[in-house]
Design a protein around this motif. Sequence first.
Motif, mmCIF file in Angstrom:
data_model
loop_
_atom_site.group_PDB
_atom_site.id
_atom_site.type_symbol
_atom_site.label_atom_id
_atom_site.label_comp_id
_atom_site.label_asym_id
_atom_site.label_seq_id
_atom_site.Cartn_x
_atom_site.Cartn_y
_atom_site.Cartn_z
ATOM 1 N N ASP A 1 -5.369 29.046 20.292
ATOM 2 C CA ASP A 1 -6.152 28.776 19.083
ATOM 3 C C ASP A 1 -6.773 27.383 19.080
ATOM 4 O OD1 ASP A 1 -5.280 31.221 18.086
ATOM 5 O OD2 ASP A 1 -3.489 30.329 17.170
ATOM 6 N N VAL A 2 -6.459 26.576 20.077
ATOM 7 C CA VAL A 2 -6.834 25.160 20.023
ATOM 8 C C VAL A 2 -8.352 24.922 19.995
ATOM 9 C CG1 VAL A 2 -6.600 22.888 21.122
ATOM 10 C CG2 VAL A 2 -4.635 24.431 21.016
ATOM 11 N N PRO A 3 -9.141 25.565 20.876
ATOM 12 C CA PRO A 3 -10.586 25.256 20.842
ATOM 13 C C PRO A 3 -11.229 25.562 19.486
ATOM 14 C CG PRO A 3 -10.017 26.404 22.873
ATOM 15 C CD PRO A 3 -8.807 26.466 21.991
ATOM 16 N N ARG A 4 -10.863 26.691 18.880
ATOM 17 C CA ARG A 4 -11.446 27.043 17.585
ATOM 18 C C ARG A 4 -10.985 26.089 16.488
ATOM 19 N NH1 ARG A 4 -13.994 31.432 14.983
ATOM 20 N NH2 ARG A 4 -13.441 31.634 12.780
ATOM 21 N N ASP B 1 -16.713 22.682 28.763
ATOM 22 C CA ASP B 1 -16.223 23.905 29.406
ATOM 23 C C ASP B 1 -16.836 25.159 28.798
ATOM 24 O OD1 ASP B 1 -14.452 22.838 31.514
ATOM 25 O OD2 ASP B 1 -13.511 21.875 29.800
ATOM 26 N N LEU B 2 -18.162 25.083 28.622
ATOM 27 C CA LEU B 2 -18.972 26.225 28.199
ATOM 28 C C LEU B 2 -20.003 26.493 29.286
ATOM 29 C CD1 LEU B 2 -19.711 25.238 24.487
ATOM 30 C CD2 LEU B 2 -18.063 26.934 25.276
ATOM 31 N N VAL C 1 -15.097 31.240 21.763
ATOM 32 C CA VAL C 1 -15.045 30.510 20.488
ATOM 33 C C VAL C 1 -16.451 30.045 20.076
ATOM 34 C CG1 VAL C 1 -14.305 28.274 19.511
ATOM 35 C CG2 VAL C 1 -12.625 29.781 20.616
ATOM 36 N N TRP C 2 -17.189 29.498 21.038
ATOM 37 C CA TRP C 2 -18.550 28.998 20.786
ATOM 38 C C TRP C 2 -19.464 30.157 20.352
ATOM 39 C CZ3 TRP C 2 -20.651 24.261 20.262
ATOM 40 C CH2 TRP C 2 -22.005 24.048 20.521
ATOM 41 N N ALA C 3 -19.362 31.283 21.062
ATOM 42 C CA ALA C 3 -20.186 32.459 20.742
ATOM 43 C C ALA C 3 -19.843 32.988 19.345
ATOM 44 C CB ALA C 3 -19.972 33.552 21.793
ATOM 45 N N LYS C 4 -18.561 33.017 19.030
ATOM 46 C CA LYS C 4 -18.128 33.544 17.731
ATOM 47 C C LYS C 4 -18.578 32.634 16.587
ATOM 48 C CE LYS C 4 -14.224 35.604 15.323
ATOM 49 N NZ LYS C 4 -12.781 35.572 15.065
ATOM 50 N N ALA C 5 -18.488 31.324 16.784
ATOM 51 C CA ALA C 5 -18.915 30.371 15.746
ATOM 52 C C ALA C 5 -20.416 30.526 15.473
ATOM 53 C CB ALA C 5 -18.593 28.942 16.171
ATOM 54 N N GLN C 6 -21.187 30.796 16.533
ATOM 55 C CA GLN C 6 -22.624 31.028 16.348
ATOM 56 C C GLN C 6 -22.865 32.332 15.588
ATOM 57 O OE1 GLN C 6 -25.348 29.872 19.800
ATOM 58 N NE2 GLN C 6 -23.352 29.920 20.784
ATOM 59 N N LYS D 1 -25.010 26.064 15.773
ATOM 60 C CA LYS D 1 -26.303 26.402 16.383
ATOM 61 C C LYS D 1 -26.383 25.682 17.717
ATOM 62 C CE LYS D 1 -31.103 27.020 15.994
ATOM 63 N NZ LYS D 1 -31.298 27.080 17.442
ATOM 64 N N GLN D 2 -26.656 26.438 18.779
ATOM 65 C CA GLN D 2 -26.752 25.853 20.119
ATOM 66 C C GLN D 2 -28.168 25.374 20.404
ATOM 67 O OE1 GLN D 2 -24.970 28.042 23.546
ATOM 68 N NE2 GLN D 2 -27.046 28.023 24.379
#
Length: 301
Positions: free
Chosen positions: A167-170, A190-191, A204-209, A215-216
Amino acid sequence: GLMACARAAPGDVQTWALAGVHKSLEANANKVSKGVRLEGRSGQIPGQINKHKELASKRAAKTICETGFNAGHSAASWLRYSHPTSQYFGFDAGRTFCPSAGAHGPGCHRYPEANAKFLTTLIHGGVHRVKVTFGDSSKTVPVFATKEKGTGFKCELVHVDGGHFGDVPRSDLWGFFRVSNRDTLLIMDDLDCTASWCKTPNAVWAKAQAEGWVKQDGCQHYAINPGGKKGKFPRGFCWGRYVYDGQYAEHEVGGAISSVSNGGGDGDVGDGGGSEGGDDNASDGGGEEFAAEAAAAAEEA
């Protein structure tokens, strides 16, 4: 007030050389770790250092918030290329993180603490500019965010590069969301890469978007194993910004802050509160990152 101790004179120019600071940090970490291999770090990839420089110079942040201080390479880069009086707030697992799953006993990951102290002696105004909190970031970052939320403090540059598993990155990405605003430069490491330690950060990055709070703006990846397999990129990172529309508006610093200090939406998006055990995973994954980088280095040699 966190800003109270920034005392460099207005217009003060930073003249210290980053390459020399990186070299000193590396030497100190090696000395302290007594043969325990160091974790992968941004100091290893010139392309990444250059992109960090470009992004940070453009943003000229006065406050830098980062998970994963490690040996201090990226911290030094942010401080060098941000505003001359910028302050750095780092969060690192420190001794709780053992790259070889306990093979070297407790406290095998001692160099982050040593280097956090050492960095203050290497840079201009260092003692007022560097603050690193050690411990489980899924606990320390939410505490920091809650404490600073009402003070008007905000992170102007965020770098998420702590634990890569569980759960750490999120939790890290969301924790800084609560103490940032739409002008914050957001960078996550690390993406856009193919190694095993990129898997959770990518998701995590994809889900947050998809959920609408990140926004990337761009990504960059690196094949640091020239003789390696085609299409394999062990390292990479992306940058962009946090988005505070609709249900997320209450979380923006300087935005419409709700009367509930913690913001009602925390539970939904997941504050990563229940991330016990994430560190154990991180330790295994860390070892993997070393092994891959050691192999890459051996190949290059």
